[in-house]
Design an enzyme around this catalytic site. Structure first.
Site, mmCIF file in Angstrom:
data_model
loop_
_atom_site.group_PDB
_atom_site.id
_atom_site.type_symbol
_atom_site.label_atom_id
_atom_site.label_comp_id
_atom_site.label_asym_id
_atom_site.label_seq_id
_atom_site.Cartn_x
_atom_site.Cartn_y
_atom_site.Cartn_z
ATOM 1 N N ASP A 8 3.239 1.076 3.207
ATOM 2 C CA ASP A 8 2.643 1.306 1.880
ATOM 3 C C ASP A 8 2.175 -0.043 1.333
ATOM 4 O O ASP A 8 2.919 -1.012 1.320
ATOM 5 C CB ASP A 8 3.716 1.927 0.965
ATOM 6 C CG ASP A 8 3.140 2.359 -0.377
ATOM 7 O OD1 ASP A 8 3.220 3.552 -0.688
ATOM 8 O OD2 ASP A 8 2.625 1.505 -1.119
ATOM 9 N N GLU A 35 -1.072 4.547 2.059
ATOM 10 C CA GLU A 35 0.162 4.683 2.841
ATOM 11 C C GLU A 35 -0.017 5.585 4.043
ATOM 12 O O GLU A 35 -0.841 6.496 4.048
ATOM 13 C CB GLU A 35 1.313 5.195 1.974
ATOM 14 C CG GLU A 35 1.014 6.508 1.339
ATOM 15 C CD GLU A 35 2.175 7.081 0.531
ATOM 16 O OE1 GLU A 35 3.335 7.025 0.962
ATOM 17 O OE2 GLU A 35 1.883 7.631 -0.539
HETATM 18 P P1 TTP Z 1 1.221 3.476 -4.983
HETATM 19 O O1 TTP Z 1 1.449 3.103 -3.550
HETATM 20 O O2 TTP Z 1 2.136 4.487 -5.593
HETATM 21 O O3 TTP Z 1 1.302 2.179 -5.908
HETATM 22 P P2 TTP Z 1 0.829 0.690 -5.628
HETATM 23 O O4 TTP Z 1 0.324 0.520 -4.246
HETATM 24 O O5 TTP Z 1 -0.142 0.306 -6.702
HETATM 25 O O6 TTP Z 1 2.135 -0.151 -5.868
HETATM 26 P P3 TTP Z 1 3.439 -0.268 -4.928
HETATM 27 O O7 TTP Z 1 3.532 -1.723 -4.568
HETATM 28 O O8 TTP Z 1 4.562 0.182 -5.793
HETATM 29 O O9 TTP Z 1 3.215 0.615 -3.750
HETATM 30 O O10 TTP Z 1 -0.250 4.023 -5.178
HETATM 31 C C1 TTP Z 1 -1.353 3.508 -4.470
HETATM 32 C C2 TTP Z 1 -2.570 3.461 -5.353
HETATM 33 O O11 TTP Z 1 -2.868 4.740 -5.877
HETATM 34 C C3 TTP Z 1 -2.410 2.556 -6.567
HETATM 35 O O12 TTP Z 1 -2.717 1.209 -6.281
HETATM 36 C C4 TTP Z 1 -3.332 3.163 -7.556
HETATM 37 C C5 TTP Z 1 -3.358 4.642 -7.210
HETATM 38 N N1 TTP Z 1 -2.506 5.384 -8.169
HETATM 39 C C6 TTP Z 1 -3.107 5.917 -9.307
HETATM 40 O O13 TTP Z 1 -4.328 5.790 -9.493
HETATM 41 N N2 TTP Z 1 -2.314 6.580 -10.210
HETATM 42 C C7 TTP Z 1 -0.960 6.732 -10.043
HETATM 43 O O14 TTP Z 1 -0.270 7.316 -10.909
HETATM 44 C C8 TTP Z 1 -0.349 6.167 -8.864
HETATM 45 C C9 TTP Z 1 1.126 6.298 -8.644
HETATM 46 C C10 TTP Z 1 -1.171 5.513 -7.967
HETATM 47 MG MG MG Z 2 1.407 1.203 -2.637
#
Ligand code: TTP
Ligand code: MG
Length: 370
Positions: free
Chosen positions: A8, A127
């Site tokens: 991820d 991911e």
């Molecule tokens: P995530 O993998 O949940 O978050 P992230 O990569 O930003 O952070 P982490 O280091 O905790 O993994 O989500 C991936 C992408 O999806 C994120 O960058 C933006 C998008 N996203 C949204 O647009 N809205 C949301 O509520 C979430 C959870 C993610």
């Molecule tokens: Mg992420």
């Protein structure tokens, strides 16, 4: 023995924006709705880790995020840089990441005389799961994951977190365990102890509602949850209770499902840091994209393309594509570069751009790959 990995990306959208704007390096960044000086509507898509330190994260209302940023500013900390996700797509980056992983799996499997295609399942924009059972040991799986992480960092300047375990459930929880830039390996005999102290919310599928129901029974951690019988869990959560009963014990036999092979076209598009109509600014973008495409093509095992598609989005979001089919397939970077720049020039003058609108995004795609 099954060895499954989950990768991820860290603060994905924000990290891409930070990478593409080097002057923002290290600043708190939030991607999402326009804050409009505290009057904006909508939510944050994601925030990078410095912005998370202010309490801003995915789904934080934009006004709340603005307030948190202002509060930080008053304390002498750097305010958050808000970036509107607008029309930017992160799909091209995502595709390349998956390709980097696929390529490592293919090469390693080939070296081990493993002839099956790699098992790689993308589950969201940032991911994926992949099956590393062929590595034969958790130690070797870890080494391979390290290589993949390093390669992603080198090629895309983005950091990722990986979890490795005996199944998808454990891999997923492990990838989140030491974010950002984490690599967590949980071997089968460690599963029960690894899970025990974690919140039940860490189990995919346990949302706020299930959490609340469990909290009423004083179940907060996974270890607490194990004290409930399967019948009891079924009573509270219905059929899903049985599944949760097994998940609390780290059991999960869902397979890694590879998606269909990628489409036979490769493209890239980029929103410019600033709208522009300057040849000096724009031409290097299309040239770089053309160059990148040739190397992505090679990585995907293609040697030639025959059709070129150029996309331009103007500052008012009008989007225009032009394509050109060559007389015969070619793999030449120079031919691609020359054609793409030729196709691009009309957008800088009256021919394709009579109102002299500035350009916001450029994209190049090659099709009819062989
Ligand atoms: P995530 O993998 O949940 O978050 P992230 O990569 O930003 O952070 P982490 O280091 O905790 O993994 O989500 C991936 C992408 O999806 C994120 O960058 C933006 C998008 N996203 C949204 O647009 N809205 C949301 O509520 C979430 C959870 C993610
Ligand atoms: Mg992420």
């Amino acid at each position: 023995m099954r060895i499954i990995a989950h990768l991820d990306m860290d603060a994905f959208f924000a990290s891409v924006e930070e990478r593409d704007r080097p002057y923002l390096k290290g600043q708190p960044i939030a991607v999402g709705a326009d804050p409009q000086g505290g009057q904006g509507r909508g939510v944050i898509s994601t925030a990078n880790y410095p912005a998370r330190a202010y309490g801003i994260k995915s789904a934080t209302p934009i006004r709340k995020a603005w307030e948190l940023s202002e509060a930080a500013r008053k304390k002498g900390l750097p305010p958050v840089v808000f970036i509107s996700s607008g029309f930017r797509t992160y799909g091209a980056v995502s595709e390349r990441l998956m390709q980097v992983i696929r390529c490592h799996l293919e090469t390693t499997q080939k070296n081990l005389f493993e002839t099956n295609p790699p098992l790689l399942e993308q589950v969201s924009v940032d991911e994926c799961y992949f099956d590393l059972s062929f590595a034969g040991s958790f130690e070797r799986a870890k080494n391979l994951a390290e290589k993949i992480k390093k390669d992603i960092l080198q090629k895309e300047e983005l950091s990722s977190s990986v979890g490795i375990g005996p199944n998808k459930l454990i891999a997923k929880i492990a990838s989140d365990f030491q974010k950002p830039n984490g690599l967590t390996v949980i071997e089968p005999e460690e599963v029960m102890d690894f899970l025990a102290p974690l919140s039940v919310r860490k189990i995919p599928g346990v949302g706020p509602k299930a959490e609340e129901k469990l909290a009423r029974l004083r179940v907060r951690t996974i270890a607490d949850g194990r004290k409930l019988s399967e019948e009891r869990l079924k009573g509270i959560l219905g059929k899903w209770g049985s599944e949760l009963y097994r998940k609390l014990r780290g059991e999960d036999d869902s397979p890694v499902v590879s998606e269909a092979p990628p489409a036979k076209s490769i493209g890239e598009q980029e929103t410019l840091p600033e709208d522009s109509l300057s040849m000096k600014v724009l031409i290097p973008y299309v040239e770089r994209q053309a160059k990148n495409l040739i190397s992505y093509m090679a990585k995907e095992g293609f040697t030639a393309f025959q059709r070129i598609v150029l996309t331009v989005r103007f500052s008012d979001f009008e989007t225009v594509s032009r394509s050109r089919t060559l007389q015969e397939p070619t793999g030449s970077a120079e031919i691609l570069r020359r054609n793409v720049t030729q196709m691009f020039f009309p957008f800088l003058d009256r021919q394709e751009n009579p109102r002299k609108k500035k350009i916001r995004l450029v994209g190049v795609r090659v099709e009819k790959l062989s």
